[in-house]
Design a protein around this motif. Sequence first.
Motif, PDB file in Angstrom:
ATOM      1  N   SER A 142      -2.216  30.620 -26.075  1.00 49.82           N
ATOM      2  CA  SER A 142      -2.434  29.253 -26.412  1.00 49.82           C
ATOM      3  C   SER A 142      -0.950  29.119 -27.564  1.00 49.82           C
ATOM      4  CB  SER A 142      -3.930  29.637 -27.732  1.00 49.82           C
ATOM      5  OG  SER A 142      -3.874  28.756 -28.738  1.00 49.82           O
ATOM      6  N   PRO A 143      -0.731  27.417 -27.142  1.00 51.98           N
ATOM      7  CA  PRO A 143       0.597  26.919 -28.036  1.00 51.98           C
ATOM      8  C   PRO A 143       0.445  26.360 -29.233  1.00 51.98           C
ATOM      9  CG  PRO A 143      -1.204  25.237 -27.231  1.00 51.98           C
ATOM     10  CD  PRO A 143      -1.542  26.457 -26.489  1.00 51.98           C
ATOM     11  N   GLU A 144      -0.855  27.023 -30.434  1.00 48.45           N
ATOM     12  CA  GLU A 144      -0.926  27.466 -31.704  1.00 48.45           C
ATOM     13  C   GLU A 144      -0.488  28.371 -32.514  1.00 48.45           C
ATOM     14  OE1 GLU A 144      -4.547  26.530 -29.394  1.00 48.45           O
ATOM     15  OE2 GLU A 144      -4.483  24.374 -29.409  1.00 48.45           O
ATOM     16  N   THR A 145      -0.395  28.217 -33.764  1.00 47.67           N
ATOM     17  CA  THR A 145       0.152  29.291 -34.112  1.00 47.67           C
ATOM     18  C   THR A 145      -0.692  30.036 -35.562  1.00 47.67           C
ATOM     19  OG1 THR A 145       2.491  27.515 -34.098  1.00 47.67           O
ATOM     20  CG2 THR A 145       2.281  29.353 -36.266  1.00 47.67           C
ATOM     21  N   ASP A 146      -0.728  30.985 -35.419  1.00 47.32           N
ATOM     22  CA  ASP A 146      -1.605  31.625 -36.242  1.00 47.32           C
ATOM     23  C   ASP A 146      -1.578  31.569 -37.525  1.00 47.32           C
ATOM     24  OD1 ASP A 146       0.255  33.320 -37.856  1.00 47.32           O
ATOM     25  OD2 ASP A 146      -0.316  34.657 -35.708  1.00 47.32           O
ATOM     26  N   LYS A 147      -2.537  31.668 -38.476  1.00 51.45           N
ATOM     27  CA  LYS A 147      -2.064  31.234 -39.910  1.00 51.45           C
ATOM     28  C   LYS A 147      -1.229  31.958 -40.807  1.00 51.45           C
ATOM     29  CE  LYS A 147      -6.938  30.115 -40.430  1.00 51.45           C
ATOM     30  NZ  LYS A 147      -8.386  29.706 -40.671  1.00 51.45           N
ATOM     31  N   ALA A 148      -0.769  33.057 -40.213  1.00 48.09           N
ATOM     32  CA  ALA A 148      -0.070  34.234 -41.044  1.00 48.09           C
ATOM     33  C   ALA A 148       1.741  33.906 -40.675  1.00 48.09           C
ATOM     34  CB  ALA A 148      -0.377  36.174 -40.477  1.00 48.09           C
ATOM     35  N   CYS A 149       1.599  33.592 -39.362  1.00 44.40           N
ATOM     36  CA  CYS A 149       3.189  32.757 -39.183  1.00 44.40           C
ATOM     37  C   CYS A 149       3.339  30.899 -40.475  1.00 44.40           C
ATOM     38  CB  CYS A 149       3.350  32.465 -37.100  1.00 44.40           C
ATOM     39  SG  CYS A 149       4.543  31.930 -37.424  1.00 44.40           S
ATOM     40  N   VAL A 150       1.921  30.631 -40.251  1.00 41.12           N
ATOM     41  CA  VAL A 150       2.200  28.963 -40.323  1.00 41.12           C
ATOM     42  C   VAL A 150       2.811  29.522 -41.972  1.00 41.12           C
ATOM     43  CG1 VAL A 150       0.941  27.432 -42.068  1.00 41.12           C
ATOM     44  CG2 VAL A 150       1.018  27.750 -39.072  1.00 41.12           C
ATOM     45  N   THR A 177      -4.285  25.688 -36.192  1.00 43.38           N
ATOM     46  CA  THR A 177      -4.598  24.726 -34.933  1.00 43.38           C
ATOM     47  C   THR A 177      -3.207  23.988 -34.945  1.00 43.38           C
ATOM     48  OG1 THR A 177      -5.545  23.271 -35.808  1.00 43.38           O
ATOM     49  CG2 THR A 177      -6.665  24.298 -34.684  1.00 43.38           C
ATOM     50  N   ILE A 178      -2.119  24.205 -35.467  1.00 43.31           N
ATOM     51  CA  ILE A 178      -0.317  23.877 -35.698  1.00 43.31           C
ATOM     52  C   ILE A 178       0.265  24.140 -33.874  1.00 43.31           C
ATOM     53  CG2 ILE A 178       1.579  23.072 -36.279  1.00 43.31           C
ATOM     54  CD1 ILE A 178       0.375  23.880 -39.386  1.00 43.31           C
ATOM     55  N   LYS A 179       0.567  22.931 -33.561  1.00 43.69           N
ATOM     56  CA  LYS A 179       1.749  23.702 -32.074  1.00 43.69           C
ATOM     57  C   LYS A 179       2.598  23.971 -32.809  1.00 43.69           C
ATOM     58  CE  LYS A 179      -0.505  20.935 -28.956  1.00 43.69           C
ATOM     59  NZ  LYS A 179      -1.221  20.270 -27.448  1.00 43.69           N
ATOM     60  N   ILE A 218       6.397  23.167 -34.738  1.00 43.71           N
ATOM     61  CA  ILE A 218       6.914  23.384 -35.225  1.00 43.71           C
ATOM     62  C   ILE A 218       8.519  23.385 -35.060  1.00 43.71           C
ATOM     63  CG2 ILE A 218       7.089  26.029 -37.227  1.00 43.71           C
ATOM     64  CD1 ILE A 218       4.136  25.891 -36.515  1.00 43.71           C
ATOM     65  N   GLU A 219       9.081  24.288 -34.076  1.00 44.42           N
ATOM     66  CA  GLU A 219       9.821  24.594 -33.446  1.00 44.42           C
ATOM     67  C   GLU A 219      10.624  23.144 -34.157  1.00 44.42           C
ATOM     68  OE1 GLU A 219      11.380  26.311 -29.564  1.00 44.42           O
ATOM     69  OE2 GLU A 219       9.872  27.424 -30.192  1.00 44.42           O
ATOM     70  N   ALA A 220      10.285  21.595 -33.231  1.00 44.83           N
ATOM     71  CA  ALA A 220      10.648  20.776 -33.424  1.00 44.83           C
ATOM     72  C   ALA A 220      11.223  20.423 -35.123  1.00 44.83           C
ATOM     73  CB  ALA A 220       9.533  19.698 -32.796  1.00 44.83           C
ATOM     74  N   LEU A 221      10.563  20.274 -35.938  1.00 43.33           N
ATOM     75  CA  LEU A 221      10.354  20.243 -37.531  1.00 43.33           C
ATOM     76  C   LEU A 221      11.665  21.351 -37.797  1.00 43.33           C
ATOM     77  CD1 LEU A 221      10.235  20.044 -40.056  1.00 43.33           C
ATOM     78  CD2 LEU A 221       8.550  21.354 -40.532  1.00 43.33           C
ATOM     79  N   PHE A 222      11.588  22.658 -37.429  1.00 39.34           N
ATOM     80  CA  PHE A 222      12.874  23.422 -37.135  1.00 39.34           C
ATOM     81  C   PHE A 222      14.353  22.603 -36.949  1.00 39.34           C
ATOM     82  CE2 PHE A 222      10.782  27.701 -37.118  1.00 39.34           C
ATOM     83  CZ  PHE A 222      10.213  27.154 -39.155  1.00 39.34           C
ATOM     84  N   VAL A 223      14.478  21.915 -35.803  1.00 41.87           N
ATOM     85  CA  VAL A 223      15.902  21.513 -35.206  1.00 41.87           C
ATOM     86  C   VAL A 223      15.880  20.599 -36.080  1.00 41.87           C
ATOM     87  CG1 VAL A 223      16.542  20.564 -32.727  1.00 41.87           C
ATOM     88  CG2 VAL A 223      15.011  22.734 -32.761  1.00 41.87           C
ATOM     89  N   ALA A 224      15.370  19.414 -36.561  1.00 38.33           N
ATOM     90  CA  ALA A 224      14.849  18.437 -37.123  1.00 38.33           C
ATOM     91  C   ALA A 224      16.393  18.408 -38.770  1.00 38.33           C
ATOM     92  CB  ALA A 224      13.426  17.381 -37.230  1.00 38.33           C
ATOM     93  N   THR A 267       4.726  15.020 -40.031  1.00 45.47           N
ATOM     94  CA  THR A 267       3.107  15.097 -40.691  1.00 45.47           C
ATOM     95  C   THR A 267       2.984  16.291 -39.970  1.00 45.47           C
ATOM     96  OG1 THR A 267       2.563  13.283 -38.474  1.00 45.47           O
ATOM     97  CG2 THR A 267       0.952  14.826 -38.601  1.00 45.47           C
ATOM     98  N   THR A 268       3.941  17.500 -39.318  1.00 51.10           N
ATOM     99  CA  THR A 268       4.205  18.566 -38.779  1.00 51.10           C
ATOM    100  C   THR A 268       4.163  19.035 -40.373  1.00 51.10           C
ATOM    101  OG1 THR A 268       4.741  18.660 -37.161  1.00 51.10           O
ATOM    102  CG2 THR A 268       4.981  20.659 -38.106  1.00 51.10           C
ATOM    103  N   LEU A 269       4.876  18.593 -40.730  1.00 44.36           N
ATOM    104  CA  LEU A 269       5.209  19.155 -42.425  1.00 44.36           C
ATOM    105  C   LEU A 269       4.266  19.165 -43.261  1.00 44.36           C
ATOM    106  CD1 LEU A 269       7.833  20.524 -44.245  1.00 44.36           C
ATOM    107  CD2 LEU A 269       8.593  18.481 -44.736  1.00 44.36           C
ATOM    108  N   ASN A 270       3.572  18.257 -43.272  1.00 48.97           N
ATOM    109  CA  ASN A 270       2.259  18.160 -44.306  1.00 48.97           C
ATOM    110  C   ASN A 270       1.121  18.766 -43.769  1.00 48.97           C
ATOM    111  OD1 ASN A 270       3.615  15.954 -45.738  1.00 48.97           O
ATOM    112  ND2 ASN A 270       2.205  14.411 -44.144  1.00 48.97           N
ATOM    113  N   ARG A 271       1.013  19.528 -42.323  1.00 50.77           N
ATOM    114  CA  ARG A 271      -0.443  20.065 -41.808  1.00 50.77           C
ATOM    115  C   ARG A 271       0.084  21.473 -42.102  1.00 50.77           C
ATOM    116  NH1 ARG A 271      -2.209  19.744 -36.237  1.00 50.77           N
ATOM    117  NH2 ARG A 271      -3.630  21.495 -37.538  1.00 50.77           N
ATOM    118  N   ILE A 272       1.846  22.457 -42.761  1.00 52.52           N
ATOM    119  CA  ILE A 272       1.873  22.914 -42.895  1.00 52.52           C
ATOM    120  C   ILE A 272       2.088  23.764 -44.098  1.00 52.52           C
ATOM    121  CG2 ILE A 272       4.147  24.729 -43.263  1.00 52.52           C
ATOM    122  CD1 ILE A 272       5.249  23.340 -40.639  1.00 52.52           C
TER     123      ILE A 272
END
Length: 83
Positions: A62-70, A20-22, A26-32, A7-12
């Motif tokens: 804020s826990p949300e990642t900004d668009k540039a980082c996404v 609005t992605i926490k 994203i960090e958990a996706l990296f670990v996975a 789901t996180t990957l799809n949102r990316i």
Amino acid sequence: MRRKHRTTLNRIYERPTSGTIKWSDIEALFVALGAEVSEREGSRIGVVLFGEIRVFHRPHPSPETDKACVNSVRKWLREHGVE
């Protein structure tokens, strides 16, 4: 990969880019994906994945990642065939 990570990957990869992605998701996706995540100075973290190291700024207060980082994360994952 668990459903949550998928789901996180799809949102990316969503268009328009979501702001609005926490970051924790994203960090958990990296670990996975097999990354090693380490703390750096300030709010920075180092991510070792694909034989490379990337440094990202953990958002606050804020826990949300900004668009540039996404966009940066999307580009990095796409370069290595993660879609």
